[in-house]
Scaffold this motif. Structure first.
Motif, PDB file in Angstrom:
ATOM      1  N   SER A 137       0.853  -1.208  -0.192  1.00 13.57           N
ATOM      2  CA  SER A 137       0.084  -0.004  -0.021  1.00 13.57           C
ATOM      3  C   SER A 137       0.985   1.249  -0.011  1.00 13.57           C
ATOM      4  O   SER A 137       1.466   1.439   1.008  1.00 13.57           O
ATOM      5  CB  SER A 137      -0.852   0.116   1.263  1.00 13.57           C
ATOM      6  OG  SER A 137      -1.808   1.255   1.215  1.00 13.57           O
ATOM      7  N   HIS A 138       0.557   2.154  -1.170  1.00 10.11           N
ATOM      8  CA  HIS A 138       1.463   3.256  -1.152  1.00 10.11           C
ATOM      9  C   HIS A 138       0.753   4.474  -1.546  1.00 10.11           C
ATOM     10  O   HIS A 138       0.177   4.517  -2.689  1.00 10.11           O
ATOM     11  CB  HIS A 138       2.589   3.310  -1.967  1.00 10.11           C
ATOM     12  CG  HIS A 138       3.602   2.015  -1.987  1.00 10.11           C
ATOM     13  ND1 HIS A 138       4.160   1.884  -1.047  1.00 10.11           N
ATOM     14  CD2 HIS A 138       3.489   0.925  -2.748  1.00 10.11           C
ATOM     15  CE1 HIS A 138       4.924   0.809  -1.051  1.00 10.11           C
ATOM     16  NE2 HIS A 138       4.575   0.084  -2.222  1.00 10.11           N
ATOM     17  N   PRO A 139       0.236   5.283  -0.482  1.00 10.77           N
ATOM     18  CA  PRO A 139       0.891   5.335   0.645  1.00 10.77           C
ATOM     19  C   PRO A 139       0.092   4.480   1.672  1.00 10.77           C
ATOM     20  O   PRO A 139      -0.685   3.774   1.388  1.00 10.77           O
ATOM     21  CB  PRO A 139       0.261   6.738   1.354  1.00 10.77           C
ATOM     22  CG  PRO A 139      -1.045   7.115   0.480  1.00 10.77           C
ATOM     23  CD  PRO A 139      -0.774   6.251  -0.961  1.00 10.77           C
ATOM     24  N   LEU A 140       0.474   4.382   2.952  1.00  4.50           N
ATOM     25  CA  LEU A 140       0.054   3.459   4.038  1.00  4.50           C
ATOM     26  C   LEU A 140      -0.376   4.379   5.020  1.00  4.50           C
ATOM     27  O   LEU A 140       0.282   5.042   5.847  1.00  4.50           O
ATOM     28  CB  LEU A 140       1.169   2.500   4.463  1.00  4.50           C
ATOM     29  CG  LEU A 140       0.692   1.456   5.665  1.00  4.50           C
ATOM     30  CD1 LEU A 140      -0.428   0.821   5.317  1.00  4.50           C
ATOM     31  CD2 LEU A 140       1.665   0.962   6.356  1.00  4.50           C
ATOM     32  N   ALA A 160      -3.646   4.285  -2.040  1.00  2.34           N
ATOM     33  CA  ALA A 160      -3.533   3.328  -0.892  1.00  2.34           C
ATOM     34  C   ALA A 160      -4.430   2.446  -1.149  1.00  2.34           C
ATOM     35  O   ALA A 160      -5.553   2.339  -1.644  1.00  2.34           O
ATOM     36  CB  ALA A 160      -3.931   3.859   0.436  1.00  2.34           C
ATOM     37  N   THR A 161      -4.065   1.038  -0.792  1.00  8.16           N
ATOM     38  CA  THR A 161      -4.964  -0.191  -1.090  1.00  8.16           C
ATOM     39  C   THR A 161      -5.217  -0.766   0.307  1.00  8.16           C
ATOM     40  O   THR A 161      -5.902  -1.556   0.502  1.00  8.16           O
ATOM     41  CB  THR A 161      -4.079  -1.179  -1.743  1.00  8.16           C
ATOM     42  OG1 THR A 161      -2.908  -1.526  -1.399  1.00  8.16           O
ATOM     43  CG2 THR A 161      -3.997  -0.769  -2.973  1.00  8.16           C
ATOM     44  N   ALA A 162      -4.690  -0.363   1.273  1.00  6.11           N
ATOM     45  CA  ALA A 162      -4.819  -0.870   2.729  1.00  6.11           C
ATOM     46  C   ALA A 162      -4.801   0.262   3.787  1.00  6.11           C
ATOM     47  O   ALA A 162      -4.100   1.163   3.597  1.00  6.11           O
ATOM     48  CB  ALA A 162      -3.605  -1.992   3.067  1.00  6.11           C
ATOM     49  N   LEU A 163      -5.095  -0.156   5.134  1.00  7.11           N
ATOM     50  CA  LEU A 163      -5.001   0.817   6.279  1.00  7.11           C
ATOM     51  C   LEU A 163      -4.624  -0.202   7.315  1.00  7.11           C
ATOM     52  O   LEU A 163      -5.343  -1.279   7.656  1.00  7.11           O
ATOM     53  CB  LEU A 163      -6.272   1.519   6.463  1.00  7.11           C
ATOM     54  CG  LEU A 163      -6.343   2.402   7.763  1.00  7.11           C
ATOM     55  CD1 LEU A 163      -7.188   3.773   7.581  1.00  7.11           C
ATOM     56  CD2 LEU A 163      -7.257   1.580   8.713  1.00  7.11           C
ATOM     57  N   LEU A 164      -3.685   0.317   8.091  1.00  6.06           N
ATOM     58  CA  LEU A 164      -3.442  -0.452   9.607  1.00  6.06           C
ATOM     59  C   LEU A 164      -4.012   0.462  10.528  1.00  6.06           C
ATOM     60  O   LEU A 164      -4.039   1.671  10.675  1.00  6.06           O
ATOM     61  CB  LEU A 164      -2.037  -0.369   9.796  1.00  6.06           C
ATOM     62  CG  LEU A 164      -1.597  -0.841  11.143  1.00  6.06           C
ATOM     63  CD1 LEU A 164      -1.983  -2.250  11.234  1.00  6.06           C
ATOM     64  CD2 LEU A 164      -0.123  -0.723  11.367  1.00  6.06           C
ATOM     65  N   ALA A 165      -4.884  -0.287  11.316  1.00  2.24           N
ATOM     66  CA  ALA A 165      -5.718   0.484  12.390  1.00  2.24           C
ATOM     67  C   ALA A 165      -5.341  -0.317  13.774  1.00  2.24           C
ATOM     68  O   ALA A 165      -5.114  -1.334  13.951  1.00  2.24           O
ATOM     69  CB  ALA A 165      -6.975   0.563  12.375  1.00  2.24           C
ATOM     70  N   LEU A 166      -5.005   0.953  14.999  1.00  2.00           N
ATOM     71  CA  LEU A 166      -4.919   0.313  16.285  1.00  2.00           C
ATOM     72  C   LEU A 166      -5.977   0.847  16.876  1.00  2.00           C
ATOM     73  O   LEU A 166      -6.198   1.898  17.233  1.00  2.00           O
ATOM     74  CB  LEU A 166      -3.363   0.850  16.747  1.00  2.00           C
ATOM     75  CG  LEU A 166      -2.074   0.243  15.721  1.00  2.00           C
ATOM     76  CD1 LEU A 166      -1.778   1.703  15.011  1.00  2.00           C
ATOM     77  CD2 LEU A 166      -1.243  -0.141  16.774  1.00  2.00           C
TER      78      LEU A 166
END
Length: 283
Positions: free
Chosen positions: A130-133, A181-187
């Motif tokens: 993913s660019h950007p992430l 972006a193709t993905a997202l990291l969530a905390l």
């Protein structure tokens, strides 16, 4: 856990749901049971339904999904799981020692999860591509999102921290998607900010694959994620301890590096050359 210590009742209850596909409603019930601790074994089906905000028949169907004839059978099982071990000795540790030892147990359980590396490796490949992430972390999770992003920026070309809520948050998610972006990291950590869950829904609407680090397989965040990576949060002190989620975040970053080794090496070498030229560090 592999250190021979006694497994806390909440973790024994949580083991009931591992590997079981639960509907969103059933996830709410499971989360409610885990949160109640030892008291869960003495709740009626009506009380569980009220606490979880679901109907009583939903509680019955939930019990049957776990392989029981009905809720009474599940409650008997819960009493067995939460019963104090016989012959146990008083714990000589003070409350500070107990909090630290509980974190060690959380890390032990996290280490056991990595016996199968495929899940975290697959998540690493999704995020590396993913660019950007975008990296989402609101309220208690904001420092962890910033920590992850600080190091991730050394190996990825564009890492965007999303640590503020409000109406602009959806704008930033959509802008990341438009930028490629193709993905997202969530905390997403307790107490599960409503804005964070709304953001996960928006991310999926924007076509992003959502990878979530959260405290439990039955966390509310799991309803809106494509991949859920759990790491327990310590709750023995006034404020939560996030040792295991932080460790998981850095293991996930390692998986991202492993997914793109050539790019990782090139960017790390470029950073080190720049740091040396600018004399950033003393050592």
């Amino acid at each position: 856990m592999n250190n021979g210590s006694v497994v806390p009742p909440g973790d024994r209850v949580l083991d009931l749901f591992r590997g079981v596909r639960l509907t969103p409603t059933q996830r709410r019930i499971a989360h409610c049971l885990v949160q109640q601790g030892p008291a869960v074994a003495y709740l009626s089906a009506a009380e569980v339904a009220e606490l979880a905000g679901v109907s009583q028949p939903s509680v019955t169907r939930f019990a049957m999904a776990l392989g029981h004839d009905g809720y009474p059978a599940l409650r008997r099982h819960l009493r067995e799981l939460t019963a104090a071990p016989r012959g146990g000795r008083p714990n000589p540790d003070n409350e500070l020692q107990q909090a630290v030892r509980a974190e060690i147990e959380n890390l032990d359980r996290l280490a056991d999860q990595f016996a199968d590396r495929d899940r975290v490796a697959a998540a690493g490949r999704v995020l590396a591509a993913s660019h950007p992430l975008p990296v989402l972390g609101l309220r208690a999770a904001a420092p962890l999102a910033a920590y992850f992003a600080y190091f991730a920026a050394k190996v990825l070309p564009d890492v965007r921290v999303l640590d503020d809520g409000g109406s602009l948050l959806t704008d930033r998610i959509e802008q990341a998607a438009e930028a490629g972006a193709t993905a997202l990291l969530a905390l997403v950590l307790p107490r599960y900010p409503r804005e964070a869950l709304d953001a996960l829904r928006e991310a999926r609407t924007a076509g992003l694959t959502v990878v979530t680090i959260t405290d439990s397989p039955v966390s509310p965040a799991g309803e809106h994620a494509d991949v859920v990576l759990p790491a327990a949060v310590g709750a023995q002190l006034v404020f939560d301890l996030h040792t295991a989620p932080m460790t998981l975040a850095m293991v996930l970053l390692q998986a991202i590096c492993d997914a793109a080794p050539v790019q990782t090496q090139r960017r790390l070498e470029a950073f080190e050359a720049s740091a040396a030229r600018r004399q950033l560090f003393l050592g």
